[in-house]
Design an enzyme around this catalytic site. Structure first.
Site, mmCIF file in Angstrom:
data_model
loop_
_atom_site.group_PDB
_atom_site.id
_atom_site.type_symbol
_atom_site.label_atom_id
_atom_site.label_comp_id
_atom_site.label_asym_id
_atom_site.label_seq_id
_atom_site.Cartn_x
_atom_site.Cartn_y
_atom_site.Cartn_z
ATOM 1 N N ARG A 245 -17.489 -0.815 -11.289
ATOM 2 C CA ARG A 245 -16.534 -1.849 -11.543
ATOM 3 C C ARG A 245 -16.944 -2.933 -12.485
ATOM 4 O O ARG A 245 -18.204 -3.217 -12.711
ATOM 5 C CB ARG A 245 -16.382 -2.735 -10.187
ATOM 6 C CG ARG A 245 -15.317 -1.919 -9.058
ATOM 7 C CD ARG A 245 -13.887 -1.989 -9.485
ATOM 8 N NE ARG A 245 -13.053 -1.231 -8.538
ATOM 9 C CZ ARG A 245 -12.789 0.123 -8.566
ATOM 10 N NH1 ARG A 245 -13.007 0.790 -9.480
ATOM 11 N NH2 ARG A 245 -12.082 0.563 -7.528
ATOM 12 N N GLU A 274 -9.299 -6.259 -16.569
ATOM 13 C CA GLU A 274 -8.711 -4.963 -17.193
ATOM 14 C C GLU A 274 -6.961 -5.154 -17.299
ATOM 15 O O GLU A 274 -6.607 -5.792 -16.470
ATOM 16 C CB GLU A 274 -8.742 -3.720 -15.962
ATOM 17 C CG GLU A 274 -10.272 -3.384 -16.060
ATOM 18 C CD GLU A 274 -10.647 -2.241 -15.177
ATOM 19 O OE1 GLU A 274 -9.766 -1.476 -14.858
ATOM 20 O OE2 GLU A 274 -11.639 -1.711 -15.035
ATOM 21 N N HIS A 293 -10.869 2.906 -18.046
ATOM 22 C CA HIS A 293 -10.611 3.268 -16.370
ATOM 23 C C HIS A 293 -10.276 4.611 -16.058
ATOM 24 O O HIS A 293 -9.032 4.803 -15.204
ATOM 25 C CB HIS A 293 -10.214 1.973 -15.590
ATOM 26 C CG HIS A 293 -10.764 2.111 -14.161
ATOM 27 N ND1 HIS A 293 -10.672 0.950 -13.541
ATOM 28 C CD2 HIS A 293 -11.042 2.927 -13.462
ATOM 29 C CE1 HIS A 293 -11.204 0.704 -12.388
ATOM 30 N NE2 HIS A 293 -11.507 2.351 -12.228
HETATM 31 P P1 NAP Z 1 -20.158 5.191 -2.003
HETATM 32 O O1 NAP Z 1 -20.105 6.687 -1.484
HETATM 33 O O2 NAP Z 1 -19.726 4.368 -0.921
HETATM 34 O O3 NAP Z 1 -21.388 4.770 -2.803
HETATM 35 C C1 NAP Z 1 -21.797 3.382 -2.891
HETATM 36 C C2 NAP Z 1 -23.040 3.377 -2.826
HETATM 37 O O4 NAP Z 1 -23.705 2.129 -3.275
HETATM 38 C C3 NAP Z 1 -23.740 3.478 -1.353
HETATM 39 O O5 NAP Z 1 -24.953 4.559 -1.475
HETATM 40 C C4 NAP Z 1 -24.000 2.185 -0.940
HETATM 41 O O6 NAP Z 1 -25.018 2.061 0.068
HETATM 42 C C5 NAP Z 1 -24.612 1.548 -2.249
HETATM 43 N N1 NAP Z 1 -24.645 0.252 -2.308
HETATM 44 C C6 NAP Z 1 -23.700 -0.567 -1.830
HETATM 45 N N2 NAP Z 1 -23.751 -2.110 -1.621
HETATM 46 C C7 NAP Z 1 -25.168 -1.805 -2.447
HETATM 47 C C8 NAP Z 1 -26.004 -3.041 -2.735
HETATM 48 N N3 NAP Z 1 -25.824 -4.410 -2.236
HETATM 49 N N4 NAP Z 1 -27.243 -2.692 -3.006
HETATM 50 C C9 NAP Z 1 -27.730 -1.595 -3.462
HETATM 51 N N5 NAP Z 1 -26.760 -0.390 -2.980
HETATM 52 C C10 NAP Z 1 -25.607 -0.714 -2.555
HETATM 53 O O7 NAP Z 1 -18.892 5.107 -3.275
HETATM 54 P P2 NAP Z 1 -18.615 6.170 -3.979
HETATM 55 O O8 NAP Z 1 -17.575 7.105 -3.881
HETATM 56 O O9 NAP Z 1 -19.881 6.769 -4.810
HETATM 57 O O10 NAP Z 1 -17.932 5.185 -5.340
HETATM 58 C C11 NAP Z 1 -18.847 3.910 -6.027
HETATM 59 C C12 NAP Z 1 -17.945 3.101 -6.566
HETATM 60 O O11 NAP Z 1 -17.434 3.786 -7.918
HETATM 61 C C13 NAP Z 1 -16.647 2.760 -6.040
HETATM 62 O O12 NAP Z 1 -16.665 1.726 -5.134
HETATM 63 C C14 NAP Z 1 -15.404 2.411 -7.220
HETATM 64 O O13 NAP Z 1 -15.581 0.947 -7.333
HETATM 65 C C15 NAP Z 1 -16.265 2.841 -8.076
HETATM 66 N N6 NAP Z 1 -15.288 4.182 -9.107
HETATM 67 C C16 NAP Z 1 -14.575 4.046 -9.900
HETATM 68 C C17 NAP Z 1 -14.033 5.062 -10.567
HETATM 69 C C18 NAP Z 1 -13.544 4.967 -12.013
HETATM 70 O O14 NAP Z 1 -12.410 5.352 -12.205
HETATM 71 N N7 NAP Z 1 -14.327 4.388 -13.050
HETATM 72 C C19 NAP Z 1 -13.674 6.187 -9.828
HETATM 73 C C20 NAP Z 1 -14.430 6.367 -8.489
HETATM 74 C C21 NAP Z 1 -15.150 5.214 -8.013
HETATM 75 P P3 NAP Z 1 -26.086 2.886 0.674
HETATM 76 O O15 NAP Z 1 -27.181 3.054 -0.106
HETATM 77 O O16 NAP Z 1 -26.354 2.161 2.151
HETATM 78 O O17 NAP Z 1 -25.537 4.219 0.953
HETATM 79 C C1 GLV Z 2 -11.440 4.073 -9.170
HETATM 80 O O1 GLV Z 2 -11.928 3.244 -9.699
HETATM 81 C C2 GLV Z 2 -11.446 4.143 -7.714
HETATM 82 O O2 GLV Z 2 -12.128 3.273 -7.078
HETATM 83 O O3 GLV Z 2 -11.015 4.912 -7.222
#
Ligand code: NAP
Ligand code: GLV
Length: 333
Positions: A245, A274, A293
């Site tokens: 993000r 954005e 994005h």
């Molecule tokens: P996820 O599985 O929930 O992974 C997020 C990770 O970050 C988890 O491992 C989490 O904790 C860790 N975390 C959370 N808060 C933290 C902190 N304060 N300090 C250190 N680590 C922390 O989510 P995901 O599916 O991988 O997606 C991650 C993010 O990518 C989404 O929330 C979204 O905003 C973004 N995203 C963007 C796109 C795009 O189109 N650009 C697409 C998909 C997702 P733990 O270590 O406890 O597990």
């Molecule tokens: C994309 O940014 C998502 O959070 O799915």
């Protein structure tokens, strides 16, 4: 407190955009569906009018679902966002109003990790600059020192946030013989054992990495985590990649770091605001690669996200606990 299903057999659902694939056909079979037909997000007045009636909402990450809107949504029982990140929804206010919130994790993981690697490779090997040079007639000859980039193979990748997408990026890094460091809220013994990821503190990750890739959700703790201090710690040869993000990064600090060459480059798919305005000063920097994005934007994945968003909503409106619920605690209470 959860709002119980109303008496109407087909609940009224508002969808803030046309969705890809056939998912909305399935939704129409079970609900009275109103869809905002424009390509841009519905304005607040439109959302207010829609939520005055709707029991269910399917929204996108471009829709800001705040406490004020939720207060004006007397019948709303469930919000299903077609995204994994749900920072655009006031979860506390939804919970207080008894509204279930669901999201679409998992189905976009591999596609987003593919794109992260595309950004990383493109920035490392200066692909956009090369492409522009060809189009603009600046490819005068093969030259020993033209557009030299950084090797990806054998380099050190620092992953911040080792969740679903972070892990999928780590798997790809293995194929490039990269050393993978990670920093996350909790340690991941399985990733350490199976993928050879090494847990380090945030500062050590910044000090050691040739590439830093962010996969954190946007929360009060992660907002502006990457500011002047973080960029100053990074290697001057390092490349920063953000597909998480925009607001995890202080963009003014990123601008300073890129301009002063405190870091070598950055590749970002997301921005604090954005769309990133066309005349934003960041876009004048040759060592910044920006995309709009689109990390999850593959045909198959966007259809799967739409299907999951519809499944989540139908399940919530049927009074069940949806598989991907952000605030399931309201069901118990
Ligand atoms: P996820 O599985 O929930 O992974 C997020 C990770 O970050 C988890 O491992 C989490 O904790 C860790 N975390 C959370 N808060 C933290 C902190 N304060 N300090 C250190 N680590 C922390 O989510 P995901 O599916 O991988 O997606 C991650 C993010 O990518 C989404 O929330 C979204 O905003 C973004 N995203 C963007 C796109 C795009 O189109 N650009 C697409 C998909 C997702 P733990 O270590 O406890 O597990
Ligand atoms: C994309 O940014 C998502 O959070 O799915």
């Amino acid at each position: 407190m959860i709002r119980l299903p109303g008496r109407r057999s087909r609940p009224r659902v508002y969808v803030t955009r046309q969705l890809p694939g056939d998912a909305l056909d399935r939704l129409r079979e079970q609900a009275q569906v109103d869809i905002w037909g424009d390509d841009l997000p519905p304005p607040r007045d439109e959302l207010l009018a829609a939520l005055a009636e709707a029991e269910g909402l399917i929204c996108l990450l471009t829709d800001n679902i705040d406490a004020g809107l939720l207060q004006e949504a007397p019948n709303l029982r469930a919000i299903s966002t077609m995204a994994v990140g749900y920072d655009h929804i006031d979860i506390e206010a939804a919970t207080a109003n008894g509204v279930l919130v669901t999201h679409t994790p998992g189905v976009l993981t591999e596609t987003t990790a593919d794109f992260t690697f595309a950004l990383l490779l493109s920035a490392a090997r200066r692909l956009p600059e090369g492409e522009r040079a060809v189009r603009e007639g600046r490819w005068s000859s093969w030259s020993p020192s033209f557009l030299l980039g950084r090797d990806v193979h054998g380099a050190t990748l620092g992953i911040v946030g080792l969740g679903e997408i972070g892990l999928a990026v780590a798997r790809r890094a293995r194929g490039f013989d990269m050393r993978v460091l990670y920093h996350s809220r909790t340690r991941k013994p399985a990733a350490e054992e199976e993928l050879g990821c090494v847990y380090v503190g945030f500062d050590e990750l910044l000090d050691e990495s040739d590439f830093v890739s962010v996969h954190l959700p946007l929360t009060p703790e992660t907002r502006h985590l990457f500011g002047d201090a973080a960029f100053e710690r990074m290697k001057t040869t390092a490349i920063f990649v953000n597909t998480a993000r925009g607001a995890v990064v202080d963009e003014a600090a990123l601008m300073r770091a890129l301009e002063s060459q405190a870091i070598a480059g950055a590749a970002v798919d997301v921005a604090e605001v954005e769309p990133l305005p066309r005349h934003d000063p960041l876009l004048r920097l040759p060592n910044l690669l920006a995309t709009p994005h689109i990390a999850s934007a593959s045909v198959a994945t966007r259809s799967r996200m739409a299907e999951m968003a519809v499944d989540n909503l139908l399940s919530a409106l049927a009074g069940e606990t949806p598989a991907h619920c952000v605030n399931p605690q309201i069901i118990d209470t």
